[in-house]
Write a protein that holds these residues in place. Structure first.
Motif, short mmCIF file in Angstrom:
data_model
loop_
_atom_site.label_atom_id
_atom_site.label_comp_id
_atom_site.label_asym_id
_atom_site.label_seq_id
_atom_site.Cartn_x
_atom_site.Cartn_y
_atom_site.Cartn_z
N TRP A 65 5.73 12.48 -1.44
CA TRP A 65 5.00 11.45 -0.69
C TRP A 65 4.20 10.56 -1.63
CZ3 TRP A 65 6.77 11.12 3.97
CH2 TRP A 65 7.21 12.27 4.64
N PRO A 66 4.15 9.25 -1.35
CA PRO A 66 3.16 8.42 -2.04
C PRO A 66 1.77 9.00 -1.78
CG PRO A 66 4.65 7.07 -0.70
CD PRO A 66 4.93 8.51 -0.36
N ALA A 67 0.90 8.96 -2.79
CA ALA A 67 -0.41 9.61 -2.66
C ALA A 67 -1.17 9.15 -1.42
CB ALA A 67 -1.24 9.36 -3.92
N ILE A 68 -1.06 7.87 -1.09
CA ILE A 68 -1.88 7.32 0.00
C ILE A 68 -1.55 7.93 1.36
CG2 ILE A 68 -0.43 5.32 0.53
CD1 ILE A 68 -3.06 3.68 0.75
N ILE A 69 -0.34 8.48 1.50
CA ILE A 69 0.01 9.11 2.79
C ILE A 69 0.38 10.57 2.63
CG2 ILE A 69 0.77 6.92 3.80
CD1 ILE A 69 3.68 8.04 3.51
N ALA A 70 0.20 11.14 1.44
CA ALA A 70 0.53 12.56 1.26
C ALA A 70 -0.36 13.41 2.17
CB ALA A 70 0.30 12.95 -0.19
N PRO A 71 0.16 14.54 2.66
CA PRO A 71 -0.66 15.42 3.51
C PRO A 71 -2.01 15.71 2.84
CG PRO A 71 1.60 16.23 3.43
CD PRO A 71 1.52 15.07 2.47
N TRP A 72 -1.99 15.95 1.57
CA TRP A 72 -3.20 15.92 0.76
C TRP A 72 -2.77 15.59 -0.66
CZ3 TRP A 72 -1.27 20.28 3.16
CH2 TRP A 72 -0.80 21.31 2.35
N ASN A 73 -3.71 15.27 -1.53
CA ASN A 73 -3.34 14.75 -2.85
C ASN A 73 -3.18 15.82 -3.92
OD1 ASN A 73 -2.95 12.03 -2.45
ND2 ASN A 73 -5.12 11.53 -2.62
N VAL A 74 -3.98 16.88 -3.82
CA VAL A 74 -4.00 17.88 -4.88
C VAL A 74 -4.00 19.28 -4.26
CG1 VAL A 74 -5.19 18.67 -6.96
CG2 VAL A 74 -5.49 16.30 -6.19
N ARG B 116 3.87 16.12 -9.58
CA ARG B 116 4.99 16.10 -8.64
C ARG B 116 5.28 14.68 -8.16
NH1 ARG B 116 9.76 17.14 -6.76
NH2 ARG B 116 9.95 17.23 -4.50
N GLY B 117 4.22 13.90 -7.99
CA GLY B 117 4.34 12.57 -7.38
C GLY B 117 5.26 11.64 -8.16
N LYS B 118 5.88 10.74 -7.42
CA LYS B 118 6.77 9.76 -8.03
C LYS B 118 5.93 8.60 -8.58
CE LYS B 118 10.99 7.35 -6.70
NZ LYS B 118 12.01 7.22 -5.66
N ARG B 119 6.37 8.02 -9.70
CA ARG B 119 5.60 6.96 -10.32
C ARG B 119 6.01 5.58 -9.82
NH1 ARG B 119 4.06 10.60 -13.95
NH2 ARG B 119 1.82 10.45 -14.35
N TYR B 120 5.03 4.78 -9.45
CA TYR B 120 5.29 3.36 -9.12
C TYR B 120 4.40 2.53 -10.03
CZ TYR B 120 7.28 5.35 -4.89
OH TYR B 120 8.03 6.07 -4.02
N ASP B 121 4.97 1.92 -11.04
CA ASP B 121 4.14 1.13 -11.95
C ASP B 121 4.74 -0.26 -12.13
OD1 ASP B 121 6.29 2.29 -13.22
OD2 ASP B 121 5.33 2.24 -15.18
N PRO B 122 4.51 -1.10 -11.12
CA PRO B 122 5.11 -2.43 -11.17
C PRO B 122 4.71 -3.21 -12.42
CG PRO B 122 3.39 -2.31 -9.48
CD PRO B 122 3.62 -0.94 -9.98
N ASP B 123 3.55 -2.90 -12.98
CA ASP B 123 3.10 -3.65 -14.16
C ASP B 123 3.63 -3.06 -15.46
OD1 ASP B 123 1.66 -4.91 -12.22
OD2 ASP B 123 -0.16 -3.74 -12.60
N GLY B 124 4.33 -1.94 -15.36
CA GLY B 124 4.94 -1.38 -16.55
C GLY B 124 4.03 -0.48 -17.36
N ASP C 297 0.83 -1.21 0.00
CA ASP C 297 0.00 0.00 0.00
C ASP C 297 0.87 1.26 0.00
OD1 ASP C 297 -2.32 -1.46 0.06
OD2 ASP C 297 -2.69 -1.22 2.21
N LEU C 298 2.01 1.18 0.70
CA LEU C 298 2.90 2.34 0.82
C LEU C 298 3.74 2.57 -0.43
CD1 LEU C 298 4.04 1.96 4.54
CD2 LEU C 298 2.66 3.82 3.58
N LYS C 299 3.64 1.64 -1.40
CA LYS C 299 4.23 1.77 -2.73
C LYS C 299 5.75 1.58 -2.79
CE LYS C 299 0.50 3.26 -5.15
NZ LYS C 299 -0.01 2.68 -6.38
N LEU C 300 6.51 2.07 -1.85
CA LEU C 300 7.96 1.99 -1.97
C LEU C 300 8.43 0.54 -1.93
CD1 LEU C 300 7.60 4.99 -0.88
CD2 LEU C 300 9.99 4.76 -0.18
N PRO C 301 9.44 0.21 -2.75
CA PRO C 301 9.99 -1.14 -2.70
C PRO C 301 10.58 -1.41 -1.31
CG PRO C 301 10.91 0.14 -4.54
CD PRO C 301 10.13 1.08 -3.71
#
Lengths: 577, 577
Positions: free
Chosen positions: B446-455, B521-529, B201-205
């Protein structure tokens, strides 16, 4: 992430299994008949809402924690509305700050760490003021409005088993910083409004007791109470001006001239040492030195001198004859005294009789019920025991001054002390109070907004499968329910246990489905005099095939409703609970 | 209560006013150009996410607390899924329990209270075991699965300014109680799955490092890490069997025969005093006594005897000649040593040569990169620095035994010790690690799920009125946004500050409305490519009048979208952040 609606059904059996099965009284050896007789804090423990690992300490168990979280949600919502921001300060505070504000001195109630310069915060005025001092950049950032919800610590020497007087307690504490008194008053009024909303959300009747603000003046300090005979506070209310105040702050006059016979006297000295104050009051009443301060504001009510030492400073002898010339004596007579009372002899052979002033008819003892209100001087006072659950306090510059929390302003040459307020709510006390006030012979009763959950659902034959359509609807509408699908537990016991825990409603699913039975446990709060469900009943009685069963007192105890009306009926029933 | 959607717009200006205006670098005197060079913990402080009232203590300020709350929500959701229940134990624990488990002895890291028998809990094995012991009624209530999220305390003598090594830290600690080892293993696997979900859920490897379970056996202990050069842990991964383990647990063999010249020796004694263990290893490597335990499990690695004292017990002299007959000597040679190495002289004139055993080719020193994996004996090890953010541990009956937490079972004659597990997640460490790992020259990410806010939403002309329709839609869809409508702050500065705080997206409302600009701004996590937005783009490009701007590396940096497509586009963009 898994959707909440799935969680509802999935986790419930487990929740019940550890939280209800393990209750003492769910064992056959002890019966629910003990419920009416045990103290509330024992009931909370037996029901696994809390446990006391040691006297004065609290573990919040899952059901208790749910109640806490719901109270916190109300507080957060209402504090955010008035633009307060939540933060979480360290629970440890450095002693040096407390030395600066002079709050550590001999304070036996503060827990200190062994071999370390830290203490466990009882409140956070020092730390928050220090934080604001270090971080504020401009007066334009004012007001600064913070609150936190966390444990506070006080080394209570006589912890009562329960939640009212503990070493560790959960508290919301808020702090405000404004540029001047006017703005600070405005902030105070905003918080005042938020508190009204918070306590209205909680449904139970409460009172706001006015309190003197001591050195600051004005009536900008309030205590927030639930009235109840178990409370440790005593409040008085006037039947004319309707002001409510704590006994420590209630001025009163005698309601009729009574012959007070025996008179006691206590001596005080002013802070500058110039004046002896002799306070005369009925021997059978309790003197309240703070009331003398209303007349003589320089009086030192916390002087550590003995009565003898005070008097000796005014006794004529060879050394002090000259200095005595500048000293004065004030005799202050409580309103209840008359010329027929037996006054004690005046203990001094004071030369300068002209330096003696006498004030009569001043209320200086604690009020009693049926006396006359000292505020409006018209109404009669009645007394009630009460539990303090919150306070709001205008602090002025008490902390900003001693911790040098100041700011440059465009209009004034010198840096200004920030003007502060502080605002507390005792969250664990609210749980204890509501449990105490609302309990009856069947157990606890929670207002719906803080109930562990709102609806217990019991399927008579144990299976929930036939009712999947109903559950879908409940999930879609976010009904806060739990299913009690424990095996080998009878319907009656499940109902009793849900009632014992104070869950507002029970839904029973049985052979009359799609007609559903709803049993009422929640207490009714209908300030407007009309219950919401009755209105809905008028318009939807037939559509929902809705029937109501009443008890002898004409209170509705059971509702039978078609499943298609269940959401509307549940919401209407919960509205007044 | 006020609806959340009103709160969004109402409270934002205030939130910004105290949290962004007061940043150090928003003053003209210091510029954002310092950002790339300051340590992460200083950045967190400058951005008002946290403050340090004293070294090792933390205040969580509003934005930091929001991040914490979002991490907590993930943990709660995932722990609830595997049927753990949340509670909140007292932060104070009574010393007597810690004396029973022998954890208090000389432990300088435990904060104790002055003049009181309490300590500040560093973890809660003692208290939870004691609670379960006192309250469990039947084996049928098992498993008992609890967790809590609260402050823990450790008197860290070298606190690092930041969140990694502090006196006070926020931790999720979970505890399980099962009837036997099999059930406990099952619980362990469930928690293991929950941890995978949490860290996904936290996205980071992240990596799971296997750890020996010491006395218990099996490989039922795992450390959970983020790999990063700032970490204090060193992990090794095998390129063949892919096992990952902490340096303290990584067995390794030399990858080629190297001439080790200088050899060091360290002497150990077995717990029964019968055997002298002489461990020979390369002088330029670090001996890991626990590795010797793999071969000689009775060895006392924490003996307080000096080398001389150990040897003296095996030295022949007149008093001990007889007793020596029963003593043995084991010489253990690290795998890296060869017959060409320079061994130190054997220090004893031991008579009974037949009592000397020699083990060779045993890995007893800490691994180094490029050595051969001690587990599969095939692959090559690579090393990475790492930050430990969680651990899962099968405890067996370690605590239930010493605290007598037992239960009657139907099958066995004696009461059985409950079989426990404990499971930690360092929440403040997660914040620190993600801040450290994800920061770039523009600030935090921040990963969106824990960002202080998303937008962050910025109106170019300052007014939000023309866009009320858009806000209504954002509110209806629960988009987690804040409006930056501070007056007198330029668009560029607002964008910089949102980026600095690591908010994933910025929406800019300007003269091209209803076309809206979205900055990434957010970093991309796309494990499926494949990024989710690209798929949506294919199907809705024309409908949404959607245009994308790319940087030189072909990364999308700006999107221009019609307001009617805004919700879908935002959700697609956030999906991979």
């Amino acid at each position: 992430m898994i959707s909440r609606r799935l969680l509802h059904i999935k986790t419930v059996p487990k929740l019940y299994a550890t939280n209800i099965d393990s209750l003492n009284f769910s064992q056959s050896k002890s019966s629910p008949s003990v419920i009416p007789t045990i103290p509330t804090h024992e009931l909370l423990t037996k029901l696994n809402l809390i446990s006391h690992p040691h006297s004065g300490l609290i573990n919040w168990l899952p059901i208790g924690l749910t109640i806490i979280n719901k109270i916190n949600a109300i507080i957060r919502s209402r504090m955010n509305e008035v633009n307060f921001e939540e933060l979480q300060l360290s629970l440890l505070s450095h002693k040096s700050l407390w030395e600066q504000t002079n709050r550590l001195n001999n304070n036996q109630e503060i827990f200190q760490l062994k071999d370390e310069p830290f203490l466990l915060s009882p409140t956070a005025e020092e730390e928050i003021t220090n934080y604001v001092k270090q971080n504020i950049k401009s007066y334009k950032n004012l007001p600064i409005l913070y609150y936190q919800i966390n444990n506070k610590y006080r080394n209570e020497k006589r912890p009562r088993s329960g939640l009212l007087r503990t070493k560790e307690f959960l508290m919301k504490d808020g702090y405000s910083f404004d540029i001047n008194e006017k703005e600070a008053m405005n902030t105070y009024q905003n918080v005042f409004g938020a508190y009204i909303n918070i306590f209205n959300d909680l449904k139970l009747p409460y009172v706001k007791a006015e309190a003197d603000s001591g050195d600051i003046g004005g009536s900008l300090s309030h205590e927030w109470h639930y009235l109840h005979q178990s409370g440790e506070d005593l409040l008085f209310e006037c039947d004319h001006c309707h002001s409510i105040s704590n006994i420590e702050k209630t001025l009163s006059f005698p309601n009729e001239e009574k012959d007070v016979k025996d008179v006691s006297v206590r001596y005080f000295i002013t802070k500058d040492g110039s004046t002896l104050v002799c306070a005369y009051y009925p021997s059978d009443r309790v003197l309240q030195p703070n009331f003398i301060k209303v007349e003589i504001d320089d009086i030192d009510v916390s002087s550590k001198l003995t009565q003898k030492e005070i008097l000796s400073q005014f006794e004529t002898n060879e050394q002090n004859e000259d200095s005595l010339m500048n000293k004065k004596i004030i005799r202050i007579m409580d309103s209840r005294l008359t010329s027929r009372s037996n006054f004690p002899d005046f203990p001094l052979s004071f030369i300068n009789r002209s330096a003696i002033t006498t004030f009569t008819d001043i209320p200086i003892v604690e009020a009693q019920a049926d006396e006359i209100c000292g505020k409006c001087e018209e109404g009669k006072l009645s007394s009630s025991k009460a539990i303090e659950i919150g306070h709001t306090f205008y602090l002025g510059d008490k902390y900003s001054k001693s911790l040098d929390c100041t700011i440059e302003t465009p209009d004034l040459p010198d840096r200004q002390n920030l003007i502060m307020g502080c605002y507390g709510i005792g969250i664990s006390r609210i749980v204890a109070s509501i449990a105490e006030i609302n309990r009856d012979s069947n157990g606890l009763i929670w207002p719906a907004i803080i109930a562990p959950w709102n609806v217990t659902i019991i399927s008579v034959n144990g299976s929930t499968d036939p009712y999947n359509g109903l559950f879908e609807k409940l999930n879609d509408e976010n009904v806060d329910y739990k299913v009690d699908n424990r095996a080998k537990i009878g319907l009656g016991k499940k109902i009793n246990q849900s009632n014992l825990l104070g869950i507002p409603l029970i839904i029973i699913l049985g052979k009359n489905y799609p007609i559903v039975e709803i049993e009422i446990r929640g207490k009714r709060y209908d300030p407007d005099g009309e219950l919401a469900w009755k209105k809905l009943y008028e318009s939807h009685k037939d559509e929902y095939q809705w029937k109501v069963e009443y008890d002898e007192g004409q209170n509705d105890v059971k509702h039978y409703v078609h499943k298609d009306g269940i959401i509307s009926v549940i919401n209407a029933l919960l509205k007044d609970m």
